[in-house]
Scaffold this motif. Structure first.
Motif, PDB file in Angstrom:
ATOM      1  N   GLY A  21       0.785  -1.234   0.000  1.00  0.00           N
ATOM      2  CA  GLY A  21       0.000   0.000   0.000  1.00  0.00           C
ATOM      3  C   GLY A  21       0.817   1.283   0.000  1.00  0.00           C
ATOM      4  N   GLN A  43       4.591  -8.177   7.642  1.00  0.00           N
ATOM      5  CA  GLN A  43       4.534  -9.004   6.423  1.00  0.00           C
ATOM      6  C   GLN A  43       5.948  -9.163   5.875  1.00  0.00           C
ATOM      7  OE1 GLN A  43       1.664  -8.490   3.279  1.00  0.00           O
ATOM      8  NE2 GLN A  43       0.478  -7.094   4.560  1.00  0.00           N
ATOM      9  N   ASN A  94       3.970   4.620   9.448  1.00  0.00           N
ATOM     10  CA  ASN A  94       2.868   4.501   8.484  1.00  0.00           C
ATOM     11  C   ASN A  94       1.970   3.293   8.739  1.00  0.00           C
ATOM     12  OD1 ASN A  94       1.607   4.776   5.646  1.00  0.00           O
ATOM     13  ND2 ASN A  94       2.548   2.734   5.619  1.00  0.00           N
ATOM     14  N   THR A 144       1.442   8.567   9.434  1.00  0.00           N
ATOM     15  CA  THR A 144       0.271   8.464   8.570  1.00  0.00           C
ATOM     16  C   THR A 144      -0.953   8.430   9.477  1.00  0.00           C
ATOM     17  OG1 THR A 144       1.483   7.242   6.885  1.00  0.00           O
ATOM     18  CG2 THR A 144      -0.910   7.207   6.743  1.00  0.00           C
ATOM     19  N   LYS A 163      -6.813   7.739  14.866  1.00  0.00           N
ATOM     20  CA  LYS A 163      -6.192   8.668  13.918  1.00  0.00           C
ATOM     21  C   LYS A 163      -6.232  10.108  14.443  1.00  0.00           C
ATOM     22  CE  LYS A 163      -4.818   5.641  10.913  1.00  0.00           C
ATOM     23  NZ  LYS A 163      -3.372   5.415  10.720  1.00  0.00           N
ATOM     24  N   PRO A 189      -4.395  10.769   4.544  1.00  0.00           N
ATOM     25  CA  PRO A 189      -4.978  10.299   3.290  1.00  0.00           C
ATOM     26  C   PRO A 189      -6.500  10.249   3.384  1.00  0.00           C
ATOM     27  CG  PRO A 189      -3.237   8.801   4.074  1.00  0.00           C
ATOM     28  CD  PRO A 189      -3.572   9.734   5.193  1.00  0.00           C
ATOM     29  N   ILE A 191      -9.628   8.554   0.808  1.00  0.00           N
ATOM     30  CA  ILE A 191      -9.875   7.150   0.461  1.00  0.00           C
ATOM     31  C   ILE A 191      -8.914   6.774  -0.668  1.00  0.00           C
ATOM     32  CG2 ILE A 191     -11.592   5.453  -0.228  1.00  0.00           C
ATOM     33  CD1 ILE A 191     -13.656   6.972   1.220  1.00  0.00           C
TER      34      ILE A 191
HETATM   35  N1  NAD Z   1      -6.120   3.178   2.234  1.00  0.00           N
HETATM   36  C1  NAD Z   1      -6.795   4.197   2.728  1.00  0.00           C
HETATM   37  O1  NAD Z   1      -7.856   4.579   2.203  1.00  0.00           O
HETATM   38  C2  NAD Z   1      -6.272   4.947   3.930  1.00  0.00           C
HETATM   39  C3  NAD Z   1      -6.911   6.132   4.275  1.00  0.00           C
HETATM   40  C4  NAD Z   1      -6.452   6.855   5.355  1.00  0.00           C
HETATM   41  C5  NAD Z   1      -5.373   6.409   6.083  1.00  0.00           C
HETATM   42  N2  NAD Z   1      -4.766   5.250   5.749  1.00  0.00           N
HETATM   43  C6  NAD Z   1      -3.625   4.848   6.567  1.00  0.00           C
HETATM   44  O2  NAD Z   1      -2.510   4.643   5.738  1.00  0.00           O
HETATM   45  C7  NAD Z   1      -1.614   3.723   6.354  1.00  0.00           C
HETATM   46  C8  NAD Z   1      -1.254   2.657   5.351  1.00  0.00           C
HETATM   47  O3  NAD Z   1      -2.427   1.977   4.996  1.00  0.00           O
HETATM   48  P1  NAD Z   1      -2.642   1.270   3.574  1.00  0.00           P
HETATM   49  O4  NAD Z   1      -3.942   1.736   3.056  1.00  0.00           O
HETATM   50  O5  NAD Z   1      -1.428   1.376   2.754  1.00  0.00           O
HETATM   51  O6  NAD Z   1      -2.909  -0.201   4.121  1.00  0.00           O
HETATM   52  P2  NAD Z   1      -2.201  -1.587   3.832  1.00  0.00           P
HETATM   53  O7  NAD Z   1      -2.982  -2.576   4.613  1.00  0.00           O
HETATM   54  O8  NAD Z   1      -2.033  -1.771   2.376  1.00  0.00           O
HETATM   55  O9  NAD Z   1      -0.767  -1.375   4.478  1.00  0.00           O
HETATM   56  C9  NAD Z   1      -0.570  -1.346   5.859  1.00  0.00           C
HETATM   57  C10 NAD Z   1       0.763  -1.971   6.151  1.00  0.00           C
HETATM   58  O10 NAD Z   1       0.947  -1.945   7.567  1.00  0.00           O
HETATM   59  C11 NAD Z   1       1.410  -3.220   7.958  1.00  0.00           C
HETATM   60  N3  NAD Z   1       1.057  -3.488   9.339  1.00  0.00           N
HETATM   61  C12 NAD Z   1      -0.173  -3.756   9.849  1.00  0.00           C
HETATM   62  N4  NAD Z   1      -0.076  -4.012  11.153  1.00  0.00           N
HETATM   63  C13 NAD Z   1       1.236  -3.904  11.477  1.00  0.00           C
HETATM   64  C14 NAD Z   1       1.962  -4.064  12.671  1.00  0.00           C
HETATM   65  N5  NAD Z   1       1.357  -4.418  13.807  1.00  0.00           N
HETATM   66  N6  NAD Z   1       3.288  -3.863  12.649  1.00  0.00           N
HETATM   67  C15 NAD Z   1       3.920  -3.530  11.504  1.00  0.00           C
HETATM   68  N7  NAD Z   1       3.290  -3.376  10.335  1.00  0.00           N
HETATM   69  C16 NAD Z   1       1.959  -3.568  10.334  1.00  0.00           C
HETATM   70  C17 NAD Z   1       0.726  -4.200   7.013  1.00  0.00           C
HETATM   71  O11 NAD Z   1       1.377  -5.449   6.992  1.00  0.00           O
HETATM   72  C18 NAD Z   1       0.817  -3.440   5.701  1.00  0.00           C
HETATM   73  O12 NAD Z   1       2.019  -3.705   5.032  1.00  0.00           O
HETATM   74  C19 NAD Z   1      -2.339   3.196   7.589  1.00  0.00           C
HETATM   75  O13 NAD Z   1      -1.877   3.885   8.735  1.00  0.00           O
HETATM   76  C20 NAD Z   1      -3.787   3.547   7.304  1.00  0.00           C
HETATM   77  O14 NAD Z   1      -4.535   3.683   8.486  1.00  0.00           O
HETATM   78  C21 NAD Z   1      -5.181   4.512   4.676  1.00  0.00           C
END
Ligand code: NAD
Length: 258
Positions: A21, A43, A94, A144, A163, A189, A191
């Protein structure tokens, strides 16, 4: 890694949640700007593959397995970056997890997991990183957060609370270290099309309809990309934002303007 620029040349950067992500897109973007990367995640396979991909392209990256809900793993990740590169210029917390549940449906484990990863992770990592940055004479911290740290959404109260906490952590730390060359900001971010969102949509009764609904609800009529988040994150951790601290920057296609 063909260097697109030099905005992070030789900077030692730790990214948590780097395997997929937004974190993955940031790792690739930062590497193209010359950063030396420590990638942390639970992961392992994806993280190690990403480190190999960056290294094979001429960049510098290593992977460290770390569960950011655990204090010791945050300290290990910070130490791994310092051991490998001799310093820590950028801490980018993040990693995050979602919880699309109303409060009465959220059990103790759900709540502990979300607050552990989304709030305690950045707290523990920053607590261990700040003395390193003070000793170096400065650094940059980026969390993030999310648009849900700025405006609430339905059916995710624990996630929204987590958040919101991270946004305020960034602001509070920014004030505490403003005179010490340590800038602290939050990326918010909207969506964004990532595996996390895919998982969220898949949990709905009609994932296809949910996906279409997300796009239609955006002022721009589309979702954001991880690469668009990476461009904003790059700016926040580069010298181009040298007078910017304590900011929660929405990257949300105008969502929080509504
Ligand atoms: N995708 C969206 O729409 C969105 C919107 C707002 C905020 N965010 C935030 O962006 C950040 C990244 O999210 P994303 O959308 O890329 O999600 P994603 O699930 O693709 O990536 C999240 C990553 O965090 C890792 N992770 C989860 N738990 C963990 C832990 N305990 N220790 C270490 N690593 C861990 C996962 O393995 C993954 O690689 C997050 O903080 C999420 O809350 C995402």
């Amino acid at each position: 890694m063909p260097t697109a620029g030099t905005r992070l040349r030789d900077r030692a950067v730790l990214i948590t949640g780097a395997s997929t992500g937004i974190g993955r897109a940031c790792a690739l973007r930062f590497a193209r700007e010359g950063a030396r990367l420590a990638l942390a995640d639970v992961q392992v396979e994806g993280g190690e593959a990403l480190a190999r991909e960056i290294t094979a392209a001429g960049g510098t990256a290593c992977f460290v397995r770390a569960d950011v809900a655990r204090r010791a793993d945050n300290e290990l990740a910070v130490d791994a970056c310092v051991d490998r590169f001799g310093r820590l210029d950028v801490l980018f917390c993040n990693a995050g997890v979602n919880l699309p549940k109303r409060l009465p449906d959220s059990d103790d484990d759900d709540i502990a997991r979300v607050l552990g990863v989304n709030v305690l992770g950045p707290l523990y990592a920053a607590r261990h990183a700040i003395p390193v940055m003070q000793k170096q004479g400065g650094g940059c911290i980026l969390f993030t957060a999310s648009k849900t740290g700025l405006v609430a959404q339905t059916d995710s109260p624990v996630y929204c609370a987590s958040k919101g906490a991270v946004v305020m952590l960034a602001k509070a730390l920014a004030l505490d270290y403003a005179t010490q060359g340590i800038r602290v900001n939050a990326l918010c971010p909207g969506i964004i099309e990532t595996p996390m969102l895919r998982e969220f949509a898949d949990a709905m009764d009609d994932p296809g309809a949910a996906w279409a609904r997300y796009s239609a609800a955006q002022p721009m009529g589309r979702l954001g990309t991880a690469e668009e988040c990476a461009d904003a994150a790059l700016w926040l951790v580069s010298d181009e934002s040298s007078f910017v601290t304590g900011v929660a920057l929405p990257v949300d296609g105008g969502f929080t303007a509504m």
